[in-house]
Structure formats: C-alpha cells, structure tokens
Motif scaffolding. Sequence first.
Motif, PDB file in Angstrom:
ATOM      1  N   ILE A   1       2.856  21.505 -16.520  1.00 13.78           N
ATOM      2  CA  ILE A   1       2.823  21.171 -14.970  1.00 13.78           C
ATOM      3  C   ILE A   1       3.260  22.375 -14.341  1.00 13.78           C
ATOM      4  CG2 ILE A   1       4.253  19.921 -13.326  1.00 13.78           C
ATOM      5  CD1 ILE A   1       4.307  17.503 -15.099  1.00 13.78           C
ATOM      6  N   SER A   2       3.965  23.109 -14.812  1.00 13.88           N
ATOM      7  CA  SER A   2       4.484  24.441 -14.235  1.00 13.88           C
ATOM      8  C   SER A   2       3.292  25.439 -13.983  1.00 13.88           C
ATOM      9  CB  SER A   2       5.489  25.325 -14.931  1.00 13.88           C
ATOM     10  OG  SER A   2       6.740  24.514 -15.005  1.00 13.88           O
ATOM     11  N   ALA A   3       2.277  25.435 -15.063  1.00 11.53           N
ATOM     12  CA  ALA A   3       1.226  26.345 -14.821  1.00 11.53           C
ATOM     13  C   ALA A   3       0.184  25.800 -13.753  1.00 11.53           C
ATOM     14  CB  ALA A   3       0.510  26.514 -16.432  1.00 11.53           C
ATOM     15  N   TYR A   4       0.028  24.506 -13.734  1.00  8.63           N
ATOM     16  CA  TYR A   4      -0.586  23.945 -12.884  1.00  8.63           C
ATOM     17  C   TYR A   4      -0.310  24.256 -11.229  1.00  8.63           C
ATOM     18  CZ  TYR A   4      -3.189  20.118  -9.814  1.00  8.63           C
ATOM     19  OH  TYR A   4      -3.703  19.470  -8.951  1.00  8.63           O
ATOM     20  N   LEU A   5       1.301  24.157 -11.336  1.00  6.75           N
ATOM     21  CA  LEU A   5       2.021  24.489  -9.902  1.00  6.75           C
ATOM     22  C   LEU A   5       1.749  25.867  -9.493  1.00  6.75           C
ATOM     23  CD1 LEU A   5       3.984  23.493  -7.498  1.00  6.75           C
ATOM     24  CD2 LEU A   5       5.899  24.264  -9.279  1.00  6.75           C
ATOM     25  N   VAL A   6       1.966  26.876 -10.444  1.00  9.17           N
ATOM     26  CA  VAL A   6       1.512  28.401 -10.172  1.00  9.17           C
ATOM     27  C   VAL A   6       0.217  28.479  -9.761  1.00  9.17           C
ATOM     28  CG1 VAL A   6       1.553  30.548 -11.250  1.00  9.17           C
ATOM     29  CG2 VAL A   6       3.447  29.097 -11.554  1.00  9.17           C
TER      30      VAL A   6
ATOM     31  N   MET B   1       6.558  19.944 -19.143  1.00 10.41           N
ATOM     32  CA  MET B   1       6.902  20.642 -18.152  1.00 10.41           C
ATOM     33  C   MET B   1       6.310  21.889 -18.019  1.00 10.41           C
ATOM     34  SD  MET B   1      11.122  19.784 -17.900  1.00 10.41           S
ATOM     35  CE  MET B   1      11.305  19.823 -19.586  1.00 10.41           C
ATOM     36  N   ILE B   2       5.939  22.633 -18.988  1.00 11.18           N
ATOM     37  CA  ILE B   2       5.280  23.698 -19.129  1.00 11.18           C
ATOM     38  C   ILE B   2       3.818  23.708 -18.688  1.00 11.18           C
ATOM     39  CG2 ILE B   2       4.014  25.791 -20.451  1.00 11.18           C
ATOM     40  CD1 ILE B   2       6.679  25.516 -22.381  1.00 11.18           C
TER      41      ILE B   2
ATOM     42  N   PHE C   1       5.569  19.614  -7.562  1.00  8.19           N
ATOM     43  CA  PHE C   1       7.060  20.156  -7.932  1.00  8.19           C
ATOM     44  C   PHE C   1       7.999  18.935  -8.025  1.00  8.19           C
ATOM     45  CE2 PHE C   1      11.184  21.220  -6.122  1.00  8.19           C
ATOM     46  CZ  PHE C   1      11.478  22.249  -6.859  1.00  8.19           C
TER      47      PHE C   1
ATOM     48  N   LEU D   1       7.398  17.845 -11.501  1.00  2.14           N
ATOM     49  CA  LEU D   1       8.257  18.743 -12.330  1.00  2.14           C
ATOM     50  C   LEU D   1       9.808  18.174 -12.721  1.00  2.14           C
ATOM     51  CD1 LEU D   1       8.101  21.077 -14.395  1.00  2.14           C
ATOM     52  CD2 LEU D   1       8.326  22.382 -12.581  1.00  2.14           C
TER      53      LEU D   1
ATOM     54  N   TYR E   1      -1.497  18.635 -18.872  1.00  6.85           N
ATOM     55  CA  TYR E   1      -0.246  17.816 -19.482  1.00  6.85           C
ATOM     56  C   TYR E   1      -0.139  16.391 -19.727  1.00  6.85           C
ATOM     57  CZ  TYR E   1      -0.092  15.045 -15.131  1.00  6.85           C
ATOM     58  OH  TYR E   1      -0.459  14.032 -14.128  1.00  6.85           O
TER      59      TYR E   1
END
Length: 462
Positions: free
Chosen positions: A331-336, A328-329, A429, A432, A367
């Motif tokens: 994927i979140s970095a990629y999303l940002v 999840m971390i 998103f 995630l 990820y």
Amino acid sequence: MLKSWVACLRIQKGSLTKQPKSAAELRRIADFQVLPLLLVGFATYQLDRTNLSSALTGGLADDLSISQNTINLGNQLMFLGVIALEIPSNVVLYKIGPRWWIGGQVLVFGIIAALQIFIRNESEFLLTRAILGLAEAGYIPGAMFTLSTWYTKAEITKRIAIFFFGMFGGTAISPLLGAGILKLDGHGGLLGWQWIFLDAVEGVWSVAISLLLLIFLPQRASYELVSQHKCMATNGWSIKDGNRRLPLAEVWRIITCIRKWPHFLATACVFATWSPLTTYTPSIIMSLGFSRVKANALAAVASILTLPVVLFFAWFSDKTKRRGMTVMIAISAYLVAIVILRTAQPFASRWCKFGMWTAVNGLAVGYHPIHNAWIQIKCRTPEERSIFLAYLVVVSATSGLMGGSQLFREDESSTLYPRGLLIMIGLVFLGLVLTALQEIIYFLEDRDAKTKSDSVDSNSAC
C-alpha cells in the motif's frame, strides 16, 4: 497431470471411496484443475466488468448522449447489485456447492454483458449495469472460499495471488481486445462499442468457460489439508454436505466481530481508488494525444505490470510470513506513486504522464491478494472463511469501488483529475493506517493467547 484430472473426476462421481494417498496428490488436483478453472472464470468475469473502458474510447457516451457522471452512476449501480446479493450468494454456494453456482454465474453474467449491445439511451444503460452487478454477485468470494478448502494455510497465499491473475489478466486483456475490436467500427452495421460488447469473448467464450466449470469443477472438497506437515485428513466438513448449515445467527455473530473490521474499512478505502482507474485510464491516455486504438493498447501495459508486482509481494509474504507487513509495504508503494503523479503531472511531458499513470495502475492492487490470504489465515472455521470472504473481498471492496466511481468527475477531465488524485491520496493513507491497526490487534491477540497458554502449561506442571 492427466492422472490428477482422472482422480478429480472420480471424486465428483462419488466413486473414490478412499482418500488420496498423499497431500501432494490432492494438491495436484487442486493446482491443475480447480485453480486453473477458477482463474479463467475470474478473467471472464473481469472482461465482462471492465470492457466499458474500451467502449468509452469507441464513442459509447456520445452515441448514447450520456455524460461522464452518468457513466459513474452506472458503475455505482453495478457495484450496488453485487453488494445486494453478495452474502446471500455465498450462503447458496455453501448449500449447493461450487460447480453449479459458479458455473451458472459465468454463463448468466456473460450473456447479460453481451446483451449491452442493444442499449440505446441513458435509462437502458443504467438498468443493464444494475442487472450485470446482480449477476456477478458472489463469484470472487465463492471461488476464494472454494480454494481455501483445498490448501493449507501455508499454501493458500501463493494460490490466491495466482487466482487474482485472472482479475489482472482480464484487466490487461480487455484494452488489448478493445484495440483490435474497435477496428470493426461500422462493419455489419454495428458501432465500435457494440462490437466490444458483442465479440466472441462475451458470447462464445463465456458459454464455453461456463460449460467447463459445470463439467469439471469438483462439486465438493471432501478432503482438506489440515496439517502443516502436509498430511491428509478429513475434518468432518465439506463444502456441500447435508449435515452442516449456516444459520443466520452464526452469520450475524461473524459479521459483528469488530476485531476484524479494520480489514473491511481498509479494503473499502484503498479499493475505492481502483474504480476510476479501470474505467478511465484508456480515455486518459487518449487525451494525451494517442489514437483510440493505441490508447487501449497502452492501457494494457499497467495491468501487465501488475502481474510481477503481485507475484513479488506474494513471494515476499511467504518468505517472511509477515502478511500484515507485506500489505502495508504494498500500500505504501502505491501511495508514493499517486503522490508523485499528483505532484509532477502538471509539468510532465506526454510520455512521462503515461509512465506515471502506468505506475499508479500497476501498483494499485498489488496488496489485495495478500490481504485476502491474510484474513483467511486468521479465520478459525469454514463458516468464518465463507462470511469474511463475502464481507471483506466483495462487500467492502465493492462498496469502495461504488464510492470511488465518483472520484473522477467530468468538470476536471481536461486537467486529468487533480482533485480526484488528492482524494485518492487521502483514502490510501487512511487504508494504510487501518491496516497497521489490524496488525496491532492481531499482535495483542497473539500475545494474550501465548500468555494464557504459558499459564495453563505452568499450572499443569504444578
């Protein structure tokens, strides 16, 4: 290292009648022979798959009179071919063993990739991409399944991350090779993109790697590390023994285990966004005003950046033992990174745009190796590993790649795909959210299992 190679060769010939003296001995065989061979094979696989991006900067689309939308369709057909034969391929691997199946695959898809030199029109381009996909089916889950028979659950995450260096390394090397090979444009009566397909990597290299796999890859993993204390023991199963089969009923039972479906759906959503990046990043960089040679060289920066990103998340996963949280971390970095690119791109300078596209590419699949290791750890049997790897790693991932091939359309190429980037944000998103759902499912399962265990212990005490 030499002793490890000799020991592994003895295993293949059947002359090793005793188990290795220690888990460390078997692990050295896996680390110095099995893993490197599969990694190099993966790099070859990725080179064969991604060299189209360099060929596009070499004028392939103009010479064949095909549009960007046709290029997208060709990629979709390739991924469809992979999906069509993925599970059958894994069943064959289970039956005949990794040496013949994986080694033969590398030989076949390398030759097919090289034969793309002869395509002359749209129909031939589409047909060749479809056949290439059929030839590639099964390599990734087959190789990962093979690795899973050599390592304990505690060891597999880092090895899967290293194995995926083959993918990321191949993706990084491909544009670098393209930058050099495109300078041969016009030599020998061949165009630049034809040299891309014909170069030594596609021909001689693929054949050489396939021979190494056919000779040195162990045909079976007769011993498994089944103790977290790193003790050696057999569990009555090998990747190829005549006493075990994989019935279709068992395949169906495993696939219909809906508790793991969030894994598949999340993989499809997030991986869909990687497809247009691997195909069009060199062309995007070239549209910023760089030459085709320099654009290919700069495109390699992002793939090189992926390597430390993957290593970091693998290290973090092993240190915390929280695979779901790590996924999840990542994927979140990629999303940002995608959100920043979509928001700031219209106002950014040429080099800022390059930097943002590089960041997005570098974080796109950080990820993925941890996600693959996560599901392996949650599998209880070799059969589950075999089918879940086929279904998760390639069928779901390749389905995402197939759908994602249409994210970057020709009508918005001049503005660097704002609509495509917005769709990517939505997909990542959603991935995630699905990953968080999978973590919750595992948490509830573990809690219920602990409750039942405590109840049994309490009754036994009474």
